[in-house]
Write a protein that holds these residues in place. Structure first.
Motif, short mmCIF file in Angstrom:
data_model
loop_
_atom_site.label_atom_id
_atom_site.label_comp_id
_atom_site.label_asym_id
_atom_site.label_seq_id
_atom_site.Cartn_x
_atom_site.Cartn_y
_atom_site.Cartn_z
N SER A 102 -4.81 -8.16 3.62
CA SER A 102 -3.78 -9.17 3.74
C SER A 102 -3.41 -9.37 5.21
CB SER A 102 -2.53 -8.74 2.97
OG SER A 102 -1.95 -7.60 3.60
N LYS A 103 -2.72 -10.46 5.51
CA LYS A 103 -2.27 -10.71 6.88
C LYS A 103 -1.38 -9.58 7.37
CE LYS A 103 -2.42 -15.76 6.56
NZ LYS A 103 -1.62 -17.01 6.61
N ALA A 104 -0.48 -9.13 6.52
CA ALA A 104 0.45 -8.07 6.92
C ALA A 104 -0.28 -6.77 7.21
CB ALA A 104 1.50 -7.87 5.84
N MET A 105 -1.23 -6.42 6.34
CA MET A 105 -1.96 -5.17 6.53
C MET A 105 -2.81 -5.23 7.80
SD MET A 105 -4.63 -3.10 4.04
CE MET A 105 -3.90 -3.81 2.58
N SER A 106 -3.46 -6.35 8.03
CA SER A 106 -4.32 -6.47 9.19
C SER A 106 -3.49 -6.45 10.48
CB SER A 106 -5.14 -7.76 9.12
OG SER A 106 -6.13 -7.77 10.11
N ARG A 107 -2.35 -7.11 10.45
CA ARG A 107 -1.47 -7.09 11.63
C ARG A 107 -1.01 -5.67 11.91
NH1 ARG A 107 0.29 -11.00 15.56
NH2 ARG A 107 1.82 -9.85 16.79
N PHE A 108 -0.66 -4.94 10.87
CA PHE A 108 -0.26 -3.54 11.04
C PHE A 108 -1.38 -2.74 11.69
CE2 PHE A 108 -0.38 0.82 9.50
CZ PHE A 108 0.88 1.30 9.86
N ASP A 109 -2.62 -2.97 11.27
CA ASP A 109 -3.75 -2.25 11.84
C ASP A 109 -3.88 -2.51 13.34
OD1 ASP A 109 -4.32 -1.32 9.34
OD2 ASP A 109 -6.27 -2.30 9.14
N VAL A 110 -3.70 -3.75 13.74
CA VAL A 110 -3.81 -4.09 15.16
C VAL A 110 -2.71 -3.39 15.96
CG1 VAL A 110 -3.66 -5.97 16.83
CG2 VAL A 110 -4.94 -6.29 14.72
N GLU A 307 3.23 1.70 -14.53
CA GLU A 307 4.17 0.66 -14.13
C GLU A 307 4.11 0.40 -12.64
OE1 GLU A 307 6.19 -1.42 -15.96
OE2 GLU A 307 4.87 -0.61 -17.52
N GLU A 308 4.01 1.45 -11.85
CA GLU A 308 3.97 1.30 -10.39
C GLU A 308 2.71 0.57 -9.95
OE1 GLU A 308 6.04 1.72 -6.86
OE2 GLU A 308 6.68 2.41 -8.86
N ALA A 309 1.62 0.80 -10.67
CA ALA A 309 0.35 0.17 -10.30
C ALA A 309 0.41 -1.34 -10.43
CB ALA A 309 -0.77 0.72 -11.17
N LYS A 310 1.33 -1.85 -11.26
CA LYS A 310 1.46 -3.29 -11.42
C LYS A 310 1.91 -3.98 -10.14
CE LYS A 310 2.47 -2.93 -16.38
NZ LYS A 310 3.49 -3.13 -17.44
N LYS A 311 2.50 -3.21 -9.22
CA LYS A 311 2.94 -3.78 -7.95
C LYS A 311 1.76 -4.07 -7.02
CE LYS A 311 7.37 -1.34 -8.17
NZ LYS A 311 8.26 -0.34 -7.51
N PHE A 312 0.59 -3.53 -7.35
CA PHE A 312 -0.61 -3.75 -6.54
C PHE A 312 -1.43 -4.84 -7.22
CE2 PHE A 312 1.04 0.34 -5.53
CZ PHE A 312 0.78 0.52 -4.19
N ALA A 313 -1.04 -6.08 -6.94
CA ALA A 313 -1.58 -7.21 -7.69
C ALA A 313 -2.87 -7.72 -7.08
CB ALA A 313 -0.54 -8.33 -7.73
N ASP A 315 -5.31 -10.40 -5.68
CA ASP A 315 -5.34 -11.73 -5.09
C ASP A 315 -3.95 -12.34 -4.95
OD1 ASP A 315 -7.28 -14.77 -5.54
OD2 ASP A 315 -6.81 -13.58 -3.77
N ASP A 316 -2.98 -11.55 -4.55
CA ASP A 316 -1.62 -12.05 -4.40
C ASP A 316 -1.06 -11.50 -3.10
OD1 ASP A 316 0.98 -12.87 -4.55
OD2 ASP A 316 1.24 -12.37 -6.66
N ASP A 317 -1.37 -12.17 -2.02
CA ASP A 317 -1.00 -11.69 -0.69
C ASP A 317 0.51 -11.56 -0.53
OD1 ASP A 317 -2.44 -11.67 2.30
OD2 ASP A 317 -0.34 -12.23 2.34
N ALA A 318 1.24 -12.46 -1.14
CA ALA A 318 2.69 -12.47 -0.93
C ALA A 318 3.37 -11.28 -1.57
CB ALA A 318 3.28 -13.76 -1.47
N LYS A 319 2.96 -10.93 -2.80
CA LYS A 319 3.65 -9.88 -3.52
C LYS A 319 3.02 -8.50 -3.33
CE LYS A 319 5.50 -12.84 -7.19
NZ LYS A 319 5.55 -13.08 -8.65
N SER A 320 1.77 -8.45 -2.93
CA SER A 320 1.09 -7.17 -2.84
C SER A 320 0.27 -7.08 -1.55
CB SER A 320 0.18 -6.95 -4.05
OG SER A 320 -0.35 -5.64 -4.04
#
Length: 479
Positions: A102-110, A307-313, A315-320
């Motif tokens: 995701s954009k957020a994850m990649s930005r964090f990596d940089v 239940e927690e795994a449902k938060k890892f959606a 193809d949903d960049d915004a929510k996961s």
């Protein structure tokens, strides 16, 4: 300084970087976007002549770079960090496209990559008095080794490459880095941009496949190798390095165990375990690959984890933003094999199990498997995918014995509010790093290395720099 300005070539043109200059190639290949399976940009394939030229350039540069002071190196490292941050947008965009993050994850990596460089602006190997009496003082000094050949993985192309690059620079070595052919773009662009603040030949990048990597490990002008990847490839590299007695750092597979004790607070622990096992679709070297839960908490833990795994959606960049597809077809096909093996053997899949649920992209749903046998493929081998076996245990002796597989020497985690108990369990786990009451993530200040089949030597922290330097003992007579 090098000849490539940060504003020079197109952000989406990629070159091998030799002696401070971009070098086109006669052969190119393309990587596909893991989310769309559409081809990306042309990536140059380096020839063996390119490698020879890079080694020659590094050898020349080393004559000067090895004499630089710690302060001079730290200034250069700081400048590289600033270069990364200045170009964070393009680096994050390119890495996002090649890895599927995701954009957020990649930005964090940089940003984390820049942090790795900044950390070593205050950390260095200093001379150490080993012994002293009335007749002699023995001082340990740390001398650069020479030219480092660094071979990088595809799951965190910038972060895991930056560890090798900054460790080499901090200790006065020159480095030639080869990105994974699955993720060549961000590292080639990073190296290109860094030429604006580094002397030519100090940091170079060559893209290529296994043949180029093999040649690096055999090249007489390369004096040490740092590799992150699979056990099988690591073993071959180790054998190759013995031919020229190269120093070697190997960070290999980690089929990491996570142990949840009977006194754990599940409300706190389950979200941590979910991140530890599902972040970046489990494509993390120290991810929780096998979860062992005390039998008294097992049913409730499993319910909460589903239940927690449902938060890892999917193809949903915004929510996961922390979840992603598998980064390449090879790893996707391997992961599908784990799912198919579970289904064929009738293991209890309590969540997920679908592959390519959106029809495109290398997606596998977060998949949780309840109590597969200890001799199952899913338990014995590192899956490197969001397919998580959850097992139960009754005694500490039992769970420690089951946790300590030969391919599980990289990382482990223990969850219990009893710190004395946690330290006791950690001491019995055959793992280079153990995280207590937190999910597994290496820290730039903590030495990181695998045991047994998970690696040789290590990196990070001040101690990690020791594997990038020769130690010379000065025996000084007191006259």
């Amino acid at each position: 300084m090098g000849s490539i300005p940060a504003s020079g070539n197109s952000p989406y043109e990629f070159f091998n970087v030799i002696d401070g200059k971009p070098r086109p190639a006669e052969e190119y290949h393309q990587v596909v976007d893991p989310r769309t399976e559409e081809p990306l940009w042309d990536a140059p394939v380096a020839s063996f002549q390119d490698l020879d030229d890079a080694v020659d350039a590094a050898t020349r540069a080393f004559k000067t770079w090895k004499t630089s002071t710690i302060a001079e190196r730290q200034k250069a490292i700081h400048n590289v960090a600033q270069c990364i941050l200045k170009n964070a947008d393009i680096l994050a965009e390119v890495q996002m496209r090649e890895t599927g993050k995701s954009k957020a994850m990649s930005r964090f990596d940089v940003e984390r990559t820049a942090h790795h460089f900044e950390y070593y602006t205050d950390v260095a190997l200093e001379d150490e008095v080993q012994y002293e009496d009335d007749s002699v003082q023995i001082v340990a000094t740390h001398v650069p080794i020479g030219v480092l050949g660094a071979i990088s993985p595809w799951n965190f192309p910038l972060i895991l490459s930056s560890i090798k690059v900054v460790s080499a620079l901090a200790t006065g070595n020159c480095v030639i880095i080869k990105p994974s052919p699955f993720t060549p773009y961000s590292l080639l662009k990073f190296c290109e941009l860094a030429q604006s603040v580094l002397p030519p030949g100090v940091f170079q990048a060559l893209n290529g496949g296994a043949e180029l990597g093999e040649q690096m490990t055999l090249h007489p002008g390369i004096h040490h190798i740092s590799f992150t990847g699979t056990i099988a490839v690591g073993q071959r590299i180790f054998q190759n390095c013995t031919r020229t007695l190269k120093k070697v750092i190997l960070e290999l597979a980690g089929n990491n165990a996570c142990i949840v004790c009977d006194d754990a607070d599940l409300a706190k622990v389950v979200p941590q375990v979910a991140i530890g096992s599902l972040f970046h679709a489990g494509q993390v070297c120290v991810a929780s690959k096998r979860i062992y839960v005390h039998e008294s908490l097992y049913d409730r833990f499993l319910e909460l984890l589903v239940e927690e795994a449902k938060k890892f959606a999917v193809d949903d960049d915004a929510k996961s933003p922390a979840f992603s597809p598998l980064s390449n077809r090879a790893n996707f096909d391997r992961a599908v094999g784990f799912v198919e093996d579970c289904k064929k053997n009738g293991y209890k899949i309590v969540a997920g199990g679908r592959v390519k649920p959106t029809g495109k992209g290398f997606w596998i749903e977060p998949t949780i498997v309840s109590k597969p046998p200890d001799d199952s493929l899913l338990v014995r081998e590192e899956q490197f995918a969001p397919i998580v076996p959850v097992l139960s245990w009754a005694s500490e002796d039992d769970v420690v014995a089951r946790a300590n597989l030969d391919n599980a020497g990289l990382g482990a985690s223990v969850y219990t509010p009893d710190l004395a108990r946690a330290r006791g369990l950690a001491a019995r786990l055959e793992s280079g790093s153990v995280w207590i009451n937190q999910f597994e993530r290496p820290h730039q200040a903590g030495f990181f290395g695998g045991w047994k089949l998970s690696g040789v030597n290590g990196e990070l922290g001040r101690r990690g720099l020791l594997h990038y330097a020769n130690v010379q003992s000065l025996h000084i007579a007191k006259v």
